[in-house]
Each structure stands twice: as C-alpha cells, then as structure tokens.
Design an enzyme around this catalytic site. Structure first.
Site, PDB file in Angstrom:
ATOM      1  N   ARG A  70       0.829  -1.179  -0.540  1.00 14.26           N
ATOM      2  CA  ARG A  70      -0.451   0.057  -0.358  1.00 14.26           C
ATOM      3  C   ARG A  70       1.100   1.160   0.291  1.00 14.26           C
ATOM      4  O   ARG A  70       0.508   2.725  -0.706  1.00 14.26           O
ATOM      5  CB  ARG A  70      -0.931  -0.308   1.407  1.00 14.26           C
ATOM      6  CG  ARG A  70      -1.965   1.379   0.953  1.00 14.26           C
ATOM      7  CD  ARG A  70      -3.039   0.556   2.457  1.00 14.26           C
ATOM      8  NE  ARG A  70      -4.389   1.737   2.491  1.00 14.26           N
ATOM      9  CZ  ARG A  70      -4.579   2.826   2.554  1.00 14.26           C
ATOM     10  NH1 ARG A  70      -3.205   3.148   3.445  1.00 14.26           N
ATOM     11  NH2 ARG A  70      -5.908   3.486   3.368  1.00 14.26           N
ATOM     12  N   ILE A  78      -7.072   8.076  -0.295  1.00 15.44           N
ATOM     13  CA  ILE A  78      -6.932   6.258  -1.259  1.00 15.44           C
ATOM     14  C   ILE A  78      -7.485   6.380   0.813  1.00 15.44           C
ATOM     15  O   ILE A  78      -7.327   6.880   1.353  1.00 15.44           O
ATOM     16  CB  ILE A  78      -5.426   6.199  -0.852  1.00 15.44           C
ATOM     17  CG1 ILE A  78      -5.336   4.792  -0.995  1.00 15.44           C
ATOM     18  CG2 ILE A  78      -5.111   6.578   0.388  1.00 15.44           C
ATOM     19  CD1 ILE A  78      -4.011   4.089  -0.951  1.00 15.44           C
ATOM     20  N   SER A  79      -8.834   5.464   0.322  1.00 16.32           N
ATOM     21  CA  SER A  79      -9.409   5.007   1.433  1.00 16.32           C
ATOM     22  C   SER A  79      -9.280   4.217   2.502  1.00 16.32           C
ATOM     23  O   SER A  79      -7.615   3.455   2.105  1.00 16.32           O
ATOM     24  CB  SER A  79     -10.759   3.905   0.833  1.00 16.32           C
ATOM     25  OG  SER A  79     -11.866   4.706  -0.107  1.00 16.32           O
ATOM     26  N   GLN A  80      -8.954   4.117   3.377  1.00 18.44           N
ATOM     27  CA  GLN A  80      -9.037   3.723   4.629  1.00 18.44           C
ATOM     28  C   GLN A  80      -8.617   1.654   4.368  1.00 18.44           C
ATOM     29  O   GLN A  80      -9.808   1.750   4.184  1.00 18.44           O
ATOM     30  CB  GLN A  80      -9.424   3.356   5.873  1.00 18.44           C
ATOM     31  CG  GLN A  80     -10.590   3.554   6.456  1.00 18.44           C
ATOM     32  CD  GLN A  80     -11.551   3.832   7.400  1.00 18.44           C
ATOM     33  OE1 GLN A  80     -10.818   2.901   8.558  1.00 18.44           O
ATOM     34  NE2 GLN A  80     -12.095   4.653   7.867  1.00 18.44           N
ATOM     35  N   ILE A 136     -12.349  -0.165   4.961  1.00 15.55           N
ATOM     36  CA  ILE A 136     -13.400   0.165   3.798  1.00 15.55           C
ATOM     37  C   ILE A 136     -12.929  -0.697   2.657  1.00 15.55           C
ATOM     38  O   ILE A 136     -13.801  -1.228   2.274  1.00 15.55           O
ATOM     39  CB  ILE A 136     -13.363   1.525   3.436  1.00 15.55           C
ATOM     40  CG1 ILE A 136     -14.971   1.845   3.100  1.00 15.55           C
ATOM     41  CG2 ILE A 136     -12.635   2.317   2.926  1.00 15.55           C
ATOM     42  CD1 ILE A 136     -16.003   1.351   3.906  1.00 15.55           C
TER      43      ILE A 136
END
Length: 232
Positions: free
Chosen positions: A46, A72-74, A77
């Site tokens: 990531r 960028i989504s956690q 989620i």
C-alpha cells in the site's frame, strides 16, 4: 500474484512486511474474515500508492490524500468492499468507477479479477498507469473519462464498483451487468449521510443490501486535465 511478491521499492525505502501483517491483524480484529482478502492485503504494498512523504502512514487505519482533492480509502473500508464482492460471488470482470491511487485496482487484480477502471482526473490516471505497469499487473485496463455512464462498449461485467459517493444507484449501469452481477457503491442521502450499498441484479430487478456506514468523496462529472490541479 507472483509479480506483486517480487516488487521492490527503491524510492520509498524499506517498509517491512511485518507492517502489512500488523494491518491485517487489525482488519481481522475489526471483523474481516475472508482469508483471500486478508492475504491480498498482506501482499499488495500500500505504501507504493501514496506520496513518499506519507509512506510511513500507509498502513494506519486512516484515509490519506492522493492529490487533486482525492483520497485513498482507509484499509478497513477497502477490505469490507472486497469481502462483499467475494461473498456475492466470484466476479471475473469488474468495472471500477474511480481508479484513484489504483490500490483497490491492484487488489482486485491480486484476487484474480480482470479490472476495467475509469478515472476522471488525468494526473491520477497517468500515475496509476505508470505504477501498475511497474508492478507488472497485466489484468487491468485503464481509461481516462467520466465513469458515471460506465464502459458500455466493454460490458457486460460481473460487478460494478464505485469508489466515490453518489445519491442513488444509476439505472444504466445495471444494464452493463450480467444477470447475477452486483453493483457496489457508497450512497449519500440528502443529509450527506453515506451507506455502503450492494445491489444484486437478476436481469430485471435489483435487490438492495445495506453494508453499513462509510465516508467517500462525492462522484463528480467531467474530466480534469493534469495541469488543472485542484488541491493536494
């Protein structure tokens, strides 16, 4: 998946695999049980999908800015969305509306899916294309454009996934699904409360499932040229 395991990152420095393992342990403790999802998230680096200055925070349980007003989504989620897709079937062809950093795009590919991803921001589209090529991921097809109408000429898909919030399910996209396919999307109401919704399409009607609260940037129309930077 083997290509992802061979990736090295000379630009960002050494990020220990144990860091990803700690992230996975946190996801497991938060209720993510799908082992395929957890394995993919343990393997996809990531930290490559965020700016170098934020690489040390890449595995924290937070969303992070990626430029052009996007995030960028956690990890939680992302894991919830991946698990929902796998639980709804085994999608082979996935249309992603909003490539963004391409982290979720890479995870789809790591899970064996062929991904068709549309991004409206040229700068993000170019960065995603360069990174995915560097990671040698062959099952991803990227397009610069407004994704709200889908990708009709390459339909049908087994799943359509939105990475930005919309006020309602968009009927034309159901017709780009195969019968038995699903539409996964953050849905915002008039008070801007968001819920993650999964719609299962039988070819004529859609069955809705509420997967809980979420928070995404809103889906916008049109495209943004690379020179028109609109915020970090």
């Amino acid at each position: 998946m083997a290509a992802l395991l061979r990736v090295v990152n000379p630009e960002v420095g050494m990020i220990s695999p144990r860091t990803r393992e700690r992230m996975v342990a946190t996801l497991r403790a938060a209720g993510i049980e799908n082992e395929r999802v957890l394995t993919a998230m343990a393997q996809v680096p990531r930290h490559l999908f965020v700016a170098e200055a934020l690489a040390s925070r890449a595995y924290e349980p937070v969303s992070l800015p990626i430029g052009w007003g996007q995030t960028i989504s956690q990890p939680l989620i992302v894991a919830r969305m991946l698990a929902a897709l796998l639980d709804s079937g085994e999608p082979q062809r996935v249309l992603e509306i909003g490539t963004g950093s391409a982290y979720q795009t890479a995870l789809f590919a790591a899970l064996g899916m062929e991904v068709f991803s549309i991004e409206r921001v040229e700068g993000l589209h170019i960065a995603a294309k360069e990174l995915l090529q560097r990671l040698q991921i062959p099952t991803v097809h990227l397009r610069l454009g407004d994704g709200s109408c889908g990708w009709e000429e390459l339909a049908p898909f087994n799943a359509v996934v939105f990475t930005a919030a919309v006020p309602c399910a968009l009927p034309p996209l159901f017709h780009q699904l195969v019968p038995g396919g699903c539409l996964l999307m953050p849905q915002a109401d008039v008070a801007d409360e968001q819920r993650l919704k999964l719609y299962r399409w039988n070819g004529q009607d859609a069955e809705e499932e509420d997967l809980g609260g979420c928070r995404f940037v809103p889906l916008l129309s049109g495209t943004v040229n690379q020179k028109d930077h609109i915020g970090a």
